[in-house]
Design an enzyme around this catalytic site. Sequence first.
Site, PDB file in Angstrom:
ATOM      1  N   GLY A  34       0.815  -1.216   0.000  1.00  0.00           N
ATOM      2  CA  GLY A  34       0.000   0.000   0.000  1.00  0.00           C
ATOM      3  C   GLY A  34       0.841   1.255   0.000  1.00  0.00           C
ATOM      4  O   GLY A  34       0.552   2.210   0.721  1.00  0.00           O
ATOM      5  N   ASP A  75      -2.815  -7.837  -6.083  1.00  0.00           N
ATOM      6  CA  ASP A  75      -3.986  -7.655  -5.221  1.00  0.00           C
ATOM      7  C   ASP A  75      -3.777  -8.520  -3.984  1.00  0.00           C
ATOM      8  O   ASP A  75      -3.715  -9.749  -4.088  1.00  0.00           O
ATOM      9  CB  ASP A  75      -5.244  -8.078  -5.975  1.00  0.00           C
ATOM     10  CG  ASP A  75      -6.530  -7.821  -5.209  1.00  0.00           C
ATOM     11  OD1 ASP A  75      -6.467  -7.636  -3.971  1.00  0.00           O
ATOM     12  OD2 ASP A  75      -7.604  -7.813  -5.836  1.00  0.00           O
ATOM     13  N   ASN A 111       1.000  -2.519   5.217  1.00  0.00           N
ATOM     14  CA  ASN A 111       0.242  -1.288   5.373  1.00  0.00           C
ATOM     15  C   ASN A 111      -1.056  -1.264   4.566  1.00  0.00           C
ATOM     16  O   ASN A 111      -1.949  -0.479   4.863  1.00  0.00           O
ATOM     17  CB  ASN A 111       1.122  -0.104   4.955  1.00  0.00           C
ATOM     18  CG  ASN A 111       0.347   1.186   4.810  1.00  0.00           C
ATOM     19  OD1 ASN A 111      -0.037   1.809   5.792  1.00  0.00           O
ATOM     20  ND2 ASN A 111       0.073   1.582   3.566  1.00  0.00           N
ATOM     21  N   TYR A 159     -13.945  -2.316  10.159  1.00  0.00           N
ATOM     22  CA  TYR A 159     -12.554  -1.843  10.195  1.00  0.00           C
ATOM     23  C   TYR A 159     -11.905  -2.158  11.540  1.00  0.00           C
ATOM     24  O   TYR A 159     -10.775  -2.646  11.606  1.00  0.00           O
ATOM     25  CB  TYR A 159     -12.542  -0.340   9.923  1.00  0.00           C
ATOM     26  CG  TYR A 159     -11.167   0.269   9.772  1.00  0.00           C
ATOM     27  CD1 TYR A 159     -10.395   0.029   8.641  1.00  0.00           C
ATOM     28  CD2 TYR A 159     -10.660   1.125  10.750  1.00  0.00           C
ATOM     29  CE1 TYR A 159      -9.146   0.610   8.485  1.00  0.00           C
ATOM     30  CE2 TYR A 159      -9.414   1.715  10.603  1.00  0.00           C
ATOM     31  CZ  TYR A 159      -8.664   1.456   9.475  1.00  0.00           C
ATOM     32  OH  TYR A 159      -7.424   2.032   9.329  1.00  0.00           O
ATOM     33  N   SER A 205      -4.551   0.264  13.820  1.00  0.00           N
ATOM     34  CA  SER A 205      -5.211   1.557  14.034  1.00  0.00           C
ATOM     35  C   SER A 205      -5.713   1.619  15.464  1.00  0.00           C
ATOM     36  O   SER A 205      -5.955   0.572  16.095  1.00  0.00           O
ATOM     37  CB  SER A 205      -6.391   1.708  13.070  1.00  0.00           C
ATOM     38  OG  SER A 205      -7.235   2.779  13.442  1.00  0.00           O
ATOM     39  N   LYS A 230      -8.633  -4.529  12.189  1.00  0.00           N
ATOM     40  CA  LYS A 230      -7.425  -3.972  12.793  1.00  0.00           C
ATOM     41  C   LYS A 230      -7.111  -4.616  14.141  1.00  0.00           C
ATOM     42  O   LYS A 230      -5.939  -4.753  14.519  1.00  0.00           O
ATOM     43  CB  LYS A 230      -7.560  -2.452  12.932  1.00  0.00           C
ATOM     44  CG  LYS A 230      -7.599  -1.713  11.597  1.00  0.00           C
ATOM     45  CD  LYS A 230      -6.319  -1.940  10.795  1.00  0.00           C
ATOM     46  CE  LYS A 230      -6.259  -1.089   9.544  1.00  0.00           C
ATOM     47  NZ  LYS A 230      -4.984  -1.231   8.812  1.00  0.00           N
TER      48      LYS A 230
END
Length: 241
Positions: A9, A60, A87, A153, A140, A157
């Site tokens: 990323g 991907d 990342n 999300y 995160s 994470k």
Amino acid sequence: MNDSILVTGASSGIGRAIAVRLAKDGYAIAAHYSSSRDGAEQTRETIEADSGECRLLRFDVRDADATREAIEADMDAHGVYYGVVCNAGITRDAAFPMLGEEDWKAVIDVNLNGLYNVLQAVVMPMLRRRRPGRIVTISSVSGIMGNRGQVNYSASKAGIIGATKALAVECAKRKVTVNCVAPGLIESEMTRDLPVEKMLEAVPMQRMGTPDEVAGVVSFLCSEDAAYVTRQVISPNGGLF
């Protein structure tokens, strides 16, 4: 030949900042991207303008076979990585009652399954290298404390944190450290449309962090100075918790 670090990323935001910082530290960067060739080229141009070394990898992370093939081909050509920074990630935010199955699966598939696909391809070669190595995952604060509208999300994470801690135990005897960086509110494309002023009320430093500040933490974790640091979660978050 410089030791190589794969950064997934790396075409924008935090990923680009990490790639640029690690190149300044003297590592050859394998900068991964999935769709933004222009962004990846900008990352490479920034690194090469400062006399750094960068090559681009496209795959991907959701596709296990494509991920393995691309990584193995790169390591065959340039040697086994000294390090990898996982990342790559996406968001598909919505209040849970409105969170569709596709958005749940998409975030888990990229953020968590993608982590598995990348690490499956690199960990064994790194261990067989019988030299120190570095693995850094990017989670995160949402994975630590949860966040409204980000159940998918936050789940992905939090999974990254658990995977990091377990993998660190498995890799420790081979001198491969495994650590996690869990950024708070950082200036990036992901935070562009968020109600930042309201969110900053909870941040003691009363400002957003920058991608370069996250990259600085990753830089330390990839350095020789961090040889005895493993199984840790470091959260650059301005004092959020």
